[in-house]
Design a protein around this motif. Structure first.
Motif, PDB file in Angstrom:
ATOM      1  N   ASP A  16     -12.016 -18.597  -1.524  1.00 22.54           N
ATOM      2  CA  ASP A  16     -13.303 -18.384  -1.374  1.00 22.54           C
ATOM      3  C   ASP A  16     -13.057 -16.868  -2.081  1.00 22.54           C
ATOM      4  O   ASP A  16     -12.515 -15.796  -2.376  1.00 22.54           O
ATOM      5  N   GLY A  17     -14.141 -16.642  -3.550  1.00 23.42           N
ATOM      6  CA  GLY A  17     -13.843 -16.254  -4.642  1.00 23.42           C
ATOM      7  C   GLY A  17     -15.381 -15.477  -4.963  1.00 23.42           C
ATOM      8  O   GLY A  17     -16.294 -15.539  -4.115  1.00 23.42           O
ATOM      9  N   PRO A  18     -15.460 -15.069  -5.771  1.00 25.09           N
ATOM     10  CA  PRO A  18     -14.506 -14.827  -6.881  1.00 25.09           C
ATOM     11  C   PRO A  18     -12.825 -14.027  -6.586  1.00 25.09           C
ATOM     12  O   PRO A  18     -13.751 -12.624  -5.936  1.00 25.09           O
ATOM     13  N   VAL A  19     -11.506 -14.228  -6.617  1.00 22.57           N
ATOM     14  CA  VAL A  19     -10.610 -13.028  -6.303  1.00 22.57           C
ATOM     15  C   VAL A  19     -10.788 -11.368  -7.618  1.00 22.57           C
ATOM     16  O   VAL A  19     -10.489 -12.486  -8.088  1.00 22.57           O
ATOM     17  N   LEU A  20     -11.860 -10.951  -7.169  1.00 17.48           N
ATOM     18  CA  LEU A  20     -11.401  -9.722  -8.473  1.00 17.48           C
ATOM     19  C   LEU A  20     -10.589  -9.007  -8.869  1.00 17.48           C
ATOM     20  O   LEU A  20      -9.851  -8.838 -10.310  1.00 17.48           O
ATOM     21  N   HIS A  21      -9.855  -8.801  -7.645  1.00 19.70           N
ATOM     22  CA  HIS A  21      -7.918  -7.808  -7.661  1.00 19.70           C
ATOM     23  C   HIS A  21      -7.503  -7.920  -6.514  1.00 19.70           C
ATOM     24  O   HIS A  21      -7.302  -8.297  -5.731  1.00 19.70           O
ATOM     25  N   ALA A  22      -6.241  -7.074  -6.370  1.00 20.51           N
ATOM     26  CA  ALA A  22      -5.272  -7.582  -5.544  1.00 20.51           C
ATOM     27  C   ALA A  22      -4.752  -5.839  -4.931  1.00 20.51           C
ATOM     28  O   ALA A  22      -4.893  -4.821  -6.368  1.00 20.51           O
ATOM     29  N   ARG A  23      -5.429  -5.442  -3.894  1.00 21.51           N
ATOM     30  CA  ARG A  23      -4.710  -3.549  -3.730  1.00 21.51           C
ATOM     31  C   ARG A  23      -3.995  -4.176  -2.789  1.00 21.51           C
ATOM     32  O   ARG A  23      -3.640  -5.037  -1.489  1.00 21.51           O
ATOM     33  N   CYS A  24      -2.559  -3.058  -2.435  1.00 24.46           N
ATOM     34  CA  CYS A  24      -1.266  -2.691  -2.077  1.00 24.46           C
ATOM     35  C   CYS A  24      -1.501  -1.216  -1.302  1.00 24.46           C
ATOM     36  O   CYS A  24      -1.535  -1.053  -2.236  1.00 24.46           O
ATOM     37  N   GLU A  25      -0.742  -2.105   0.051  1.00 24.66           N
ATOM     38  CA  GLU A  25      -0.204  -0.744   0.552  1.00 24.66           C
ATOM     39  C   GLU A  25       0.728  -0.232   1.182  1.00 24.66           C
ATOM     40  O   GLU A  25       0.884  -1.905   1.676  1.00 24.66           O
ATOM     41  N   PRO A  26       1.715  -0.021   1.471  1.00 26.06           N
ATOM     42  CA  PRO A  26       2.743   0.371   2.089  1.00 26.06           C
ATOM     43  C   PRO A  26       2.259  -0.452   3.219  1.00 26.06           C
ATOM     44  O   PRO A  26       1.519   0.021   4.571  1.00 26.06           O
ATOM     45  N   PHE A  27       3.290  -1.130   4.483  1.00 27.03           N
ATOM     46  CA  PHE A  27       3.082  -1.365   5.279  1.00 27.03           C
ATOM     47  C   PHE A  27       4.545  -1.230   6.523  1.00 27.03           C
ATOM     48  O   PHE A  27       5.240  -1.572   5.472  1.00 27.03           O
ATOM     49  N   PRO A  28       4.435  -0.436   7.050  1.00 24.86           N
ATOM     50  CA  PRO A  28       3.581   0.230   7.657  1.00 24.86           C
ATOM     51  C   PRO A  28       3.287   1.210   7.256  1.00 24.86           C
ATOM     52  O   PRO A  28       4.353   2.110   6.767  1.00 24.86           O
ATOM     53  N   LYS A  29       2.168   2.158   7.328  1.00 31.81           N
ATOM     54  CA  LYS A  29       2.272   2.794   6.665  1.00 31.81           C
ATOM     55  C   LYS A  29       2.918   3.831   7.685  1.00 31.81           C
ATOM     56  O   LYS A  29       2.813   4.404   8.753  1.00 31.81           O
ATOM     57  N   THR A  30       3.003   5.631   6.530  1.00 31.81           N
ATOM     58  CA  THR A  30       4.115   6.125   6.761  1.00 31.81           C
ATOM     59  C   THR A  30       3.319   7.834   6.985  1.00 31.81           C
ATOM     60  O   THR A  30       3.276   7.934   5.218  1.00 31.81           O
ATOM     61  N   VAL A  31       2.699   8.630   7.818  1.00 37.84           N
ATOM     62  CA  VAL A  31       2.389   9.679   6.811  1.00 37.84           C
ATOM     63  C   VAL A  31       3.248  10.575   6.801  1.00 37.84           C
ATOM     64  O   VAL A  31       4.708  10.790   7.311  1.00 37.84           O
ATOM     65  N   GLY A  32       2.066  10.563   5.582  1.00 36.99           N
ATOM     66  CA  GLY A  32       3.880  12.545   4.796  1.00 36.99           C
ATOM     67  C   GLY A  32       4.954  11.874   4.106  1.00 36.99           C
ATOM     68  O   GLY A  32       5.536  12.784   3.640  1.00 36.99           O
ATOM     69  N   GLU A  33       4.548  10.803   3.611  1.00 38.29           N
ATOM     70  CA  GLU A  33       5.749  10.025   2.732  1.00 38.29           C
ATOM     71  C   GLU A  33       5.186   9.795   1.831  1.00 38.29           C
ATOM     72  O   GLU A  33       4.049   9.136   2.149  1.00 38.29           O
ATOM     73  N   PRO A  34       5.889   9.666   1.036  1.00 35.58           N
ATOM     74  CA  PRO A  34       5.154   9.339  -0.657  1.00 35.58           C
ATOM     75  C   PRO A  34       5.374   7.303  -0.136  1.00 35.58           C
ATOM     76  O   PRO A  34       6.306   7.081   0.346  1.00 35.58           O
ATOM     77  N   PRO A  35       4.685   6.362  -0.798  1.00 36.99           N
ATOM     78  CA  PRO A  35       4.634   5.155  -1.311  1.00 36.99           C
ATOM     79  C   PRO A  35       6.039   4.516  -0.724  1.00 36.99           C
ATOM     80  O   PRO A  35       6.217   5.587  -1.926  1.00 36.99           O
ATOM     81  N   PRO A  36       6.156   3.052  -1.133  1.00 39.77           N
ATOM     82  CA  PRO A  36       8.413   2.851  -1.736  1.00 39.77           C
ATOM     83  C   PRO A  36       8.104   3.159  -2.988  1.00 39.77           C
ATOM     84  O   PRO A  36       9.201   3.237  -3.458  1.00 39.77           O
ATOM     85  N   GLU A  37       7.045   2.443  -3.994  1.00 39.50           N
ATOM     86  CA  GLU A  37       6.937   2.476  -5.108  1.00 39.50           C
ATOM     87  C   GLU A  37       7.238   4.548  -5.879  1.00 39.50           C
ATOM     88  O   GLU A  37       7.626   3.989  -7.367  1.00 39.50           O
ATOM     89  N   LEU A  38       6.790   4.867  -5.629  1.00 43.02           N
ATOM     90  CA  LEU A  38       6.552   6.268  -5.827  1.00 43.02           C
ATOM     91  C   LEU A  38       8.068   7.201  -5.073  1.00 43.02           C
ATOM     92  O   LEU A  38       8.340   8.738  -5.464  1.00 43.02           O
ATOM     93  N   ASP A  39       8.147   6.419  -4.333  1.00 44.99           N
ATOM     94  CA  ASP A  39      10.350   7.299  -4.006  1.00 44.99           C
ATOM     95  C   ASP A  39      11.751   6.149  -4.034  1.00 44.99           C
ATOM     96  O   ASP A  39      11.540   5.519  -3.497  1.00 44.99           O
ATOM     97  N   PRO A  40      11.968   7.474  -5.239  1.00 49.03           N
ATOM     98  CA  PRO A  40      13.285   6.898  -5.442  1.00 49.03           C
ATOM     99  C   PRO A  40      14.531   6.754  -3.972  1.00 49.03           C
ATOM    100  O   PRO A  40      15.411   5.528  -4.729  1.00 49.03           O
ATOM    101  N   ARG A  41      14.171   7.101  -3.294  1.00 50.05           N
ATOM    102  CA  ARG A  41      15.457   7.070  -1.858  1.00 50.05           C
ATOM    103  C   ARG A  41      15.280   5.370  -1.217  1.00 50.05           C
ATOM    104  O   ARG A  41      16.106   5.066  -1.155  1.00 50.05           O
TER     105      ARG A  41
END
Length: 209
Positions: free
Chosen positions: A112-137
């Motif tokens: 069912d749509g239309p599919v406009l775009h996709a949104r992704c967020e870290p799972f599970p969320k970690t408070v106080g830490e950068p998301p994986p795509e911004l954490d070179p570690r």
């Protein structure tokens, strides 16, 4: 006066015996035959009814088990991982490529749509830490994504909300490989323990290409 002729009617608990004593011999014999036949019929019929009930219940259980197995198989197929690779060199760009792959998958499934775009967020969320795509570690990231079909209440002052189709995804930043899984839709709020997110999309190790 004939006392027997005018004898009063007995009480309810005495009525069967009173009627029996005033019934002729032939009538008694006929009633006895009817009673014996009724008992014999009951002795034959009741077990047959119980056997039929047990057979019906077993058939219902078998049909329900077959329906459940078919439902589980369909949900597992729905969640089967799809794999891809980003050719980008930067992590945020890899994540955008993952989002584009999710949009393409949702449209290919004709959701069912239309599919406009996709949104992704870290799972599970970690408070106080950068998301994986911004954490070179972190060498990889696990994400919960939405193939967005509608945006609610979005304005300059508020990010609002989004409605769409849920996905889980894993992204390996060292190779650019990713796995995405559409979260199986269910009519009830309780997830089936037999239907779980595939390991490849739940932050597990991606299989070799």
């Amino acid at each position: 006066m004939d006392e027997q002729r005018y004898q009063p009617m007995p009480s309810i608990d005495q009525l069967p015996g009173w009627l029996w004593h005033r019934t002729g011999r032939r009538a008694r014999f006929g009633l006895a035959l009817v009673l014996v036949a009724a008992l014999a019929f009951t002795a034959i019929l009741v077990p047959a009814i119980r056997r039929d009930q047990r057979a019906h219940a077993a058939a219902e259980r078998h049909a329900e088990a077959a329906r459940h197995a078919a439902s589980v198989a369909a949900l597992i197929r729905e969640q089967r991982p799809r794999f891809g690779r980003s050719t980008a060199s930067q992590r945020p760009a890899m994540l955008r490529d993952l989002g584009s792959a999710i949009v393409a998958d949702a449209r290919a499934r004709r959701l069912d749509g239309p599919v406009l775009h996709a949104r992704c967020e870290p799972f599970p969320k970690t408070v106080g830490e950068p998301p994986p795509e911004l954490d070179p570690r972190k060498a990889a990231g696990s994400y919960s994504c939405v193939a967005v079909t509608s945006e609610i209440g979005r304005s300059a002052a508020s990010s609002g909300g989004e409605i769409g189709h849920l996905y889980r995804a894993s992204l390996d930043f060292t190779t650019g490989r990713f796995a995405l899984c559409k979260v199986a839709g269910r009519p009830d709020p309780v997830p089936d323990p037999e239907v779980t997110t595939p390991r490849a999309c739940a932050g597990g190790r991606l299989p070799a290409p």
